[in-house]
Design a protein around this motif. Structure first.
Motif, PDB file in Angstrom:
ATOM      1  N   GLU A 178       0.834  -1.200   0.000  1.00 31.26           N
ATOM      2  CA  GLU A 178       0.000   0.000   0.000  1.00 31.26           C
ATOM      3  C   GLU A 178       0.868   1.249   0.000  1.00 31.26           C
ATOM      4  O   GLU A 178       2.000   1.238   0.490  1.00 31.26           O
ATOM      5  CB  GLU A 178      -0.894   0.020   1.235  1.00 31.26           C
ATOM      6  CG  GLU A 178      -1.850  -1.141   1.338  1.00 31.26           C
ATOM      7  CD  GLU A 178      -1.847  -1.761   2.700  1.00 31.26           C
ATOM      8  OE1 GLU A 178      -2.853  -2.391   3.081  1.00 31.26           O
ATOM      9  OE2 GLU A 178      -0.824  -1.632   3.404  1.00 31.26           O
ATOM     10  N   SER A 222      -3.149   3.594  -2.862  1.00 28.68           N
ATOM     11  CA  SER A 222      -2.906   2.585  -3.895  1.00 28.68           C
ATOM     12  C   SER A 222      -2.469   1.299  -3.220  1.00 28.68           C
ATOM     13  O   SER A 222      -1.834   1.318  -2.167  1.00 28.68           O
ATOM     14  CB  SER A 222      -1.816   3.039  -4.854  1.00 28.68           C
ATOM     15  OG  SER A 222      -2.147   4.238  -5.501  1.00 28.68           O
ATOM     16  N   CYS A 223      -2.788   0.192  -3.855  1.00 27.51           N
ATOM     17  CA  CYS A 223      -2.370  -1.114  -3.351  1.00 27.51           C
ATOM     18  C   CYS A 223      -2.048  -1.996  -4.554  1.00 27.51           C
ATOM     19  O   CYS A 223      -2.936  -2.301  -5.354  1.00 27.51           O
ATOM     20  CB  CYS A 223      -3.465  -1.739  -2.509  1.00 27.51           C
ATOM     21  SG  CYS A 223      -3.157  -3.460  -2.045  1.00 27.51           S
ATOM     22  N   ALA A 224      -0.787  -2.392  -4.648  1.00 29.69           N
ATOM     23  CA  ALA A 224      -0.340  -3.221  -5.761  1.00 29.69           C
ATOM     24  C   ALA A 224      -0.103  -4.652  -5.294  1.00 29.69           C
ATOM     25  O   ALA A 224       0.593  -4.870  -4.294  1.00 29.69           O
ATOM     26  CB  ALA A 224       0.936  -2.647  -6.353  1.00 29.69           C
ATOM     27  N   ARG A 280      -9.971  -0.044  -9.817  1.00 30.76           N
ATOM     28  CA  ARG A 280      -8.857  -0.979  -9.981  1.00 30.76           C
ATOM     29  C   ARG A 280      -8.359  -0.957 -11.408  1.00 30.76           C
ATOM     30  O   ARG A 280      -9.103  -0.650 -12.343  1.00 30.76           O
ATOM     31  CB  ARG A 280      -9.273  -2.388  -9.567  1.00 30.76           C
ATOM     32  CG  ARG A 280     -10.365  -3.014 -10.406  1.00 30.76           C
ATOM     33  CD  ARG A 280     -10.883  -4.301  -9.774  1.00 30.76           C
ATOM     34  NE  ARG A 280      -9.955  -5.413  -9.932  1.00 30.76           N
ATOM     35  CZ  ARG A 280     -10.077  -6.580  -9.291  1.00 30.76           C
ATOM     36  NH1 ARG A 280     -11.073  -6.764  -8.448  1.00 30.76           N
ATOM     37  NH2 ARG A 280      -9.201  -7.544  -9.499  1.00 30.76           N
ATOM     38  N   LYS A 331      -2.496  -3.834 -13.981  1.00 32.99           N
ATOM     39  CA  LYS A 331      -1.425  -3.553 -13.016  1.00 32.99           C
ATOM     40  C   LYS A 331      -1.648  -4.251 -11.680  1.00 32.99           C
ATOM     41  O   LYS A 331      -0.871  -4.054 -10.752  1.00 32.99           O
ATOM     42  CB  LYS A 331      -1.331  -2.040 -12.780  1.00 32.99           C
ATOM     43  CG  LYS A 331      -0.918  -1.245 -14.002  1.00 32.99           C
ATOM     44  CD  LYS A 331      -0.824   0.237 -13.669  1.00 32.99           C
ATOM     45  CE  LYS A 331      -0.379   1.045 -14.879  1.00 32.99           C
ATOM     46  NZ  LYS A 331      -0.287   2.499 -14.576  1.00 32.99           N
ATOM     47  N   THR A 335      -3.696  -3.596  -9.398  1.00 34.61           N
ATOM     48  CA  THR A 335      -3.686  -2.507  -8.423  1.00 34.61           C
ATOM     49  C   THR A 335      -5.106  -2.019  -8.155  1.00 34.61           C
ATOM     50  O   THR A 335      -5.918  -1.916  -9.073  1.00 34.61           O
ATOM     51  CB  THR A 335      -2.822  -1.346  -8.930  1.00 34.61           C
ATOM     52  OG1 THR A 335      -1.472  -1.811  -9.113  1.00 34.61           O
ATOM     53  CG2 THR A 335      -2.815  -0.191  -7.943  1.00 34.61           C
ATOM     54  N   TYR A 371      -7.261   1.157  -6.082  1.00 38.61           N
ATOM     55  CA  TYR A 371      -7.099   2.511  -5.587  1.00 38.61           C
ATOM     56  C   TYR A 371      -8.291   2.889  -4.708  1.00 38.61           C
ATOM     57  O   TYR A 371      -9.389   2.362  -4.864  1.00 38.61           O
ATOM     58  CB  TYR A 371      -7.024   3.502  -6.752  1.00 38.61           C
ATOM     59  CG  TYR A 371      -5.970   3.174  -7.769  1.00 38.61           C
ATOM     60  CD1 TYR A 371      -6.277   2.459  -8.934  1.00 38.61           C
ATOM     61  CD2 TYR A 371      -4.648   3.571  -7.580  1.00 38.61           C
ATOM     62  CE1 TYR A 371      -5.315   2.148  -9.873  1.00 38.61           C
ATOM     63  CE2 TYR A 371      -3.672   3.278  -8.517  1.00 38.61           C
ATOM     64  CZ  TYR A 371      -4.014   2.568  -9.660  1.00 38.61           C
ATOM     65  OH  TYR A 371      -3.054   2.260 -10.580  1.00 38.61           O
TER      66      TYR A 371
END
Length: 122
Positions: A6, A21-23, A71, A75, A77, A79
């Motif tokens: 995050e 953000s979280c990848a 999302r 990626k 990810t 958000y």
């Protein structure tokens, strides 16, 4: 096997905005629903917003109209755009993802990020 990282937390004044953000990375066969939870001191962790792989969303009543989850599947990810922040939004925000690491149903489980602090000053 799967890591969620995050970013985007911080200190902001009431009425301000932040974007989390979280990848997701690692062995990912299928990234299913993703979401954001938060936990304030002395309180239980609660769902803030969630989004399915198809883009359907749901929100806690307390954030409807102020927060937007989205999302980027390319990626891996997710958000969380947070607008009109209030002091009561202060909490540690955690990313959650429902991940399958193979075709086997037994490899499907929830993963959590390490959390990012959001502090809203009055």
């Amino acid at each position: 096997q799967v890591q969620l990282v995050e970013s985007g937390g911080g200190l902001v004044q009431a009425g301000g905005s932040l974007r989390l953000s979280c990848a997701a990375s690692g062995i990912i066969f299928s990234l299913n629903a993703m979401g954001w939870y938060r936990q304030a001191p002395g309180k239980q962790r609660e769902l803030v917003a969630a989004i399915t792989s198809g883009g359907s969303t749901n929100y806690a009543d307390s954030v409807k109209g102020r927060f937007t989850i989205s999302r980027d599947n390319a990626k891996n990810t997710v958000y969380l755009q947070m607008n009109s922040l209030k002091p009561e939004d202060t909490a540690v925000y955690y990313c959650n993802a429902d991940v399958s690491t193979s075709l086997l149903r037994t490899t499907r489980r929830d993963y959590w990020g390490q959390g990012t602090q959001v502090t809203v000053s009055s």
